[in-house]
Design a protein around this motif. Structure first.
Motif, PDB file in Angstrom:
ATOM      1  N   ALA A 280     -22.848  -5.777  27.001  1.00 16.80           N
ATOM      2  CA  ALA A 280     -23.548  -5.391  25.770  1.00 16.80           C
ATOM      3  C   ALA A 280     -24.883  -4.761  26.139  1.00 16.80           C
ATOM      4  CB  ALA A 280     -23.801  -6.604  24.863  1.00 16.80           C
ATOM      5  N   TYR A 281     -25.303  -3.834  25.315  1.00 16.13           N
ATOM      6  CA  TYR A 281     -26.628  -3.225  25.430  1.00 16.13           C
ATOM      7  C   TYR A 281     -26.940  -2.747  26.849  1.00 16.13           C
ATOM      8  CZ  TYR A 281     -26.642  -4.372  20.707  1.00 16.13           C
ATOM      9  OH  TYR A 281     -26.252  -4.396  19.391  1.00 16.13           O
TER      10      TYR A 281
ATOM     11  N   TYR B  60     -14.437  -1.838  32.705  1.00 13.02           N
ATOM     12  CA  TYR B  60     -14.882  -1.984  31.316  1.00 13.02           C
ATOM     13  C   TYR B  60     -13.960  -2.986  30.601  1.00 13.02           C
ATOM     14  CZ  TYR B  60     -15.042  -0.716  26.347  1.00 13.02           C
ATOM     15  OH  TYR B  60     -15.084  -0.763  24.967  1.00 13.02           O
ATOM     16  N   ARG B  61     -14.514  -4.128  30.206  1.00 14.27           N
ATOM     17  CA  ARG B  61     -13.777  -5.230  29.553  1.00 14.27           C
ATOM     18  C   ARG B  61     -12.512  -5.575  30.337  1.00 14.27           C
ATOM     19  NH1 ARG B  61     -17.946  -4.759  27.337  1.00 14.27           N
ATOM     20  NH2 ARG B  61     -18.432  -4.993  25.129  1.00 14.27           N
TER      21      ARG B  61
ATOM     22  N   LYS C  70     -25.999  -6.918  12.864  1.00 10.75           N
ATOM     23  CA  LYS C  70     -24.816  -6.041  12.892  1.00 10.75           C
ATOM     24  C   LYS C  70     -23.498  -6.788  12.840  1.00 10.75           C
ATOM     25  CE  LYS C  70     -25.693  -1.803  15.347  1.00 10.75           C
ATOM     26  NZ  LYS C  70     -25.243  -1.035  16.492  1.00 10.75           N
TER      27      LYS C  70
ATOM     28  N   SER D  70     -15.544  -7.369  18.760  1.00 13.33           N
ATOM     29  CA  SER D  70     -14.766  -6.118  18.730  1.00 13.33           C
ATOM     30  C   SER D  70     -13.293  -6.452  18.934  1.00 13.33           C
ATOM     31  CB  SER D  70     -15.197  -5.183  19.861  1.00 13.33           C
ATOM     32  OG  SER D  70     -16.560  -4.871  19.759  1.00 13.33           O
TER      33      SER D  70
ATOM     34  N   PHE E 129     -10.847  -4.125  19.204  1.00 14.67           N
ATOM     35  CA  PHE E 129     -10.288  -3.120  20.117  1.00 14.67           C
ATOM     36  C   PHE E 129     -11.355  -2.700  21.121  1.00 14.67           C
ATOM     37  CE2 PHE E 129      -8.330  -2.516  15.919  1.00 14.67           C
ATOM     38  CZ  PHE E 129      -6.978  -2.593  16.221  1.00 14.67           C
TER      39      PHE E 129
ATOM     40  N   ASN F 178     -13.324   0.399  23.144  1.00 13.44           N
ATOM     41  CA  ASN F 178     -13.640   1.803  22.876  1.00 13.44           C
ATOM     42  C   ASN F 178     -12.796   2.657  23.826  1.00 13.44           C
ATOM     43  OD1 ASN F 178     -15.545   1.435  20.819  1.00 13.44           O
ATOM     44  ND2 ASN F 178     -17.157   0.981  22.289  1.00 13.44           N
TER      45      ASN F 178
ATOM     46  N   PRO G 245     -16.390   5.900  20.273  1.00 13.59           N
ATOM     47  CA  PRO G 245     -16.479   4.580  19.608  1.00 13.59           C
ATOM     48  C   PRO G 245     -15.296   4.339  18.667  1.00 13.59           C
ATOM     49  CG  PRO G 245     -18.291   6.029  18.897  1.00 13.59           C
ATOM     50  CD  PRO G 245     -17.489   6.806  19.892  1.00 13.59           C
TER      51      PRO G 245
ATOM     52  N   TRP H  43     -15.955   4.172  14.932  1.00  8.95           N
ATOM     53  CA  TRP H  43     -16.034   5.442  14.194  1.00  8.95           C
ATOM     54  C   TRP H  43     -14.625   5.888  13.802  1.00  8.95           C
ATOM     55  CZ3 TRP H  43     -14.322  10.482  14.527  1.00  8.95           C
ATOM     56  CH2 TRP H  43     -14.990  11.418  13.745  1.00  8.95           C
TER      57      TRP H  43
ATOM     58  N   GLU I  74     -13.294   3.717  11.033  1.00  9.31           N
ATOM     59  CA  GLU I  74     -13.984   4.019   9.760  1.00  9.31           C
ATOM     60  C   GLU I  74     -13.459   5.323   9.154  1.00  9.31           C
ATOM     61  OE1 GLU I  74     -18.285   3.814   9.872  1.00  9.31           O
ATOM     62  OE2 GLU I  74     -18.430   4.705   7.876  1.00  9.31           O
TER      63      GLU I  74
ATOM     64  N   LYS J 192     -12.890   0.679   6.891  1.00  5.71           N
ATOM     65  CA  LYS J 192     -14.103  -0.149   6.846  1.00  5.71           C
ATOM     66  C   LYS J 192     -14.191  -0.881   5.495  1.00  5.71           C
ATOM     67  CE  LYS J 192     -18.895   0.232   8.316  1.00  5.71           C
ATOM     68  NZ  LYS J 192     -19.819   1.161   8.992  1.00  5.71           N
TER      69      LYS J 192
ATOM     70  N   GLN K 103     -19.118  -3.269  10.240  1.00  3.86           N
ATOM     71  CA  GLN K 103     -18.687  -2.916  11.597  1.00  3.86           C
ATOM     72  C   GLN K 103     -17.174  -2.806  11.605  1.00  3.86           C
ATOM     73  OE1 GLN K 103     -17.884  -2.251  14.400  1.00  3.86           O
ATOM     74  NE2 GLN K 103     -19.630  -2.173  15.775  1.00  3.86           N
ATOM     75  N   ALA K 104     -16.667  -1.572  11.602  1.00  2.00           N
ATOM     76  CA  ALA K 104     -15.226  -1.370  11.454  1.00  2.00           C
ATOM     77  C   ALA K 104     -14.418  -1.837  12.660  1.00  2.00           C
ATOM     78  CB  ALA K 104     -14.943   0.114  11.175  1.00  2.00           C
TER      79      ALA K 104
ATOM     80  N   GLU L 107      -8.775  -5.569  22.496  1.00  2.63           N
ATOM     81  CA  GLU L 107      -9.620  -6.307  23.451  1.00  2.63           C
ATOM     82  C   GLU L 107      -9.290  -7.793  23.384  1.00  2.63           C
ATOM     83  OE1 GLU L 107     -14.093  -5.827  23.394  1.00  2.63           O
ATOM     84  OE2 GLU L 107     -13.965  -8.011  23.296  1.00  2.63           O
TER      85      GLU L 107
END
Ligand code: FAD
Ligand code: EPU
Length: 337
Positions: A128-129, A162-163, A225, A237, A239, A241, A272, A275, A278, A283, A296-297, A333
């Protein structure tokens, strides 16, 4: 060691799915795993559960659920720049982050407030971040069910991505992670470039960052969020990204000029999933108690009494519509049992 039968797992998974386990055993010491291995009265099928924050339970579990409760934090080594800390896999991840910050050990402050246990952190290489846990993992120790012994898996052997890690592939269901040794930094490298961290620090009136201030900023952003699982069932999440080829991205951009992307390599970009979902109109969608979070979709939610099957069906419909509209395959995920 206590072994219980016919136990509801509702309190033990953040989606709040009310499924039952035939057998349930809290594991507090690695030695108990040797006993479990040779206990012929237990079913052969084993499910390892941590904080239950990345699982979707779709049916009753016919087997034994081993609930990781192995505790302990020990500094094992240090030099001028680093400290090595071995942490019991059943420690709560966020509590360990706070412990590290209190000791001025840097490297995991951006990962504050991620739910779950320390032992699950390497499984999907939590991130994260702008930070992933692989950056500070020295060694993962786990009980290998077939080898019947505790084995070390050093960072370079864990195939972190990644994950992703070896524990989701070659070692899936083969190892119970009992502890993780982290190499944390005595001299912090502040990572404030991602997302809204800088902005949040300014809002907090902080000009000189510290690891504690960064964690506070991350906690504030995450709390605004993401739905709190104590209030609305979810597993973060749902799924990953997706990573796609730059050519495919450029083609999509002709039809969808606002499609966002993050560079991955010269050939690939990440798009993402929130996105994409959505844009397909999901969403805030709700069918019964299963839904897509309104802010947060990428987060599927259980408003109360949704079944794992209903959330699974919703995720399937999302996958199909994203594929039909964008020709992109989303990957879940969350681990589905
Ligand atoms: P569980 O859900 O209990 O288990 C997950 C998987 O790991 C299962 O397959 C299980 O069998 C296996 N497992 C667990 N412990 C062990 C062990 N000791 N040995 C072997 N296998 C084991 N993730 C991120 O990466 N970044 C985020 O920002 C993030 N945000 C989240 C926000 C929310 C609100 C929620 C609910 C989840 C979020 N997640 C995030 C997902 C989740 O927190 C992480 O995947 C976490 O590491 C899961 O830990 P857990 O202990 O709950 O694992
Ligand atoms: N977006 C939308 N609509 C939405 C949601 C997102 O358009 O409803 C778009 C926006 O363009 C936004 C972008 O997606 O800028 C990214 O959204 P966000 O910053 O919320 O991050 P994310 O990609 O949805 C990822 C991780 C999170 C992690 C955050 C912060 C994955 C699958 N998810 O989310 O991890 O906390 O970044 O680093 O990589 C998790 O793995 O469970 C998890 C929560």
């Amino acid at each position: 060691m206590q072994i219980l039968q016919n136990i509801s797992l509702k309190p033990f998974n953040t989606f709040g799915m009310d499924v039952y386990a035939d057998y349930y055993a809290p594991i507090t010491r690695p030695e108990e795993l040797a006993t479990i291995t040779v206990d012929a009265s237990l079913p052969a099928k084993r499910f390892v559960l941590g904080g239950g924050s990345n699982v979707l339970l779709t049916h009753n579990l016919h087997g034994v659920v081993l609930h990781n409760k192995i505790k302990g934090i020990e500094k094992v080594k240090e030099n001028a720049d680093h400290v090595w800390v071995t942490v019991g896999a059943g420690e709560v991840w966020h509590d360990f982050v706070m412990y590290a910050i209190a000791n001025y050990w840097a490297g995991i402050e951006n990962l504050a407030l991620i739910p779950g246990t320390v032992g699950a952190a390497p499984i999907q290489n939590i991130g994260a971040y702008g930070v992933e846990v692989k950056e500070v993992i020295d060694c993962v120790t786990g009980w290998h069910w077939e080898m019947k012994q505790l084995l070390p898996f050093y960072n370079s052997e864990c195939a972190f991505g990644y994950r992703d890690s070896i524990f989701k592939h070659q070692l899936k269901d083969k190892v119970f992670i009992t502890s993780v040794t982290f190499r944390l930094n005595k001299k912090p490298n502040y990572n404030t470039s991602y997302g809204a961290i800088e902005q949040e620090l300014q809002k907090m009136g902080i000009n000189e960052p510290s690891i504690a201030a960064i964690a506070d900023a991350v906690i504030a952003i995450r709390s605004s969020k993401l739905p709190n699982p104590r209030e609305i069932g979810n597993a973060g999440s749902f799924f990953k990204n997706p990573t796609i080829l730059v050519e495919q991205y450029n083609t999509l951009k002709e039809t969808f000029p606002t499609i966002p992307s993050y560079p991955v390599s010269e050939e690939n970009v990440k798009v993402p999933a929130g996105w994409l979902i959505e844009q397909c109109g999901w969403k805030g969608f709700r069918a019964g108690d299963a839904g897509v979070h309104e802010k947060q979709a990428l987060v599927l939610v259980n408003y109360g009494h949704a079944t794992g099957g209903a959330v699974w069906d919703l995720s399937d419909n999302i996958l199909k519509t994203v594929h039909d509209k964008f020709h992109i395959e989303l990957e879940r995920e969350v681990q589905v049992w």
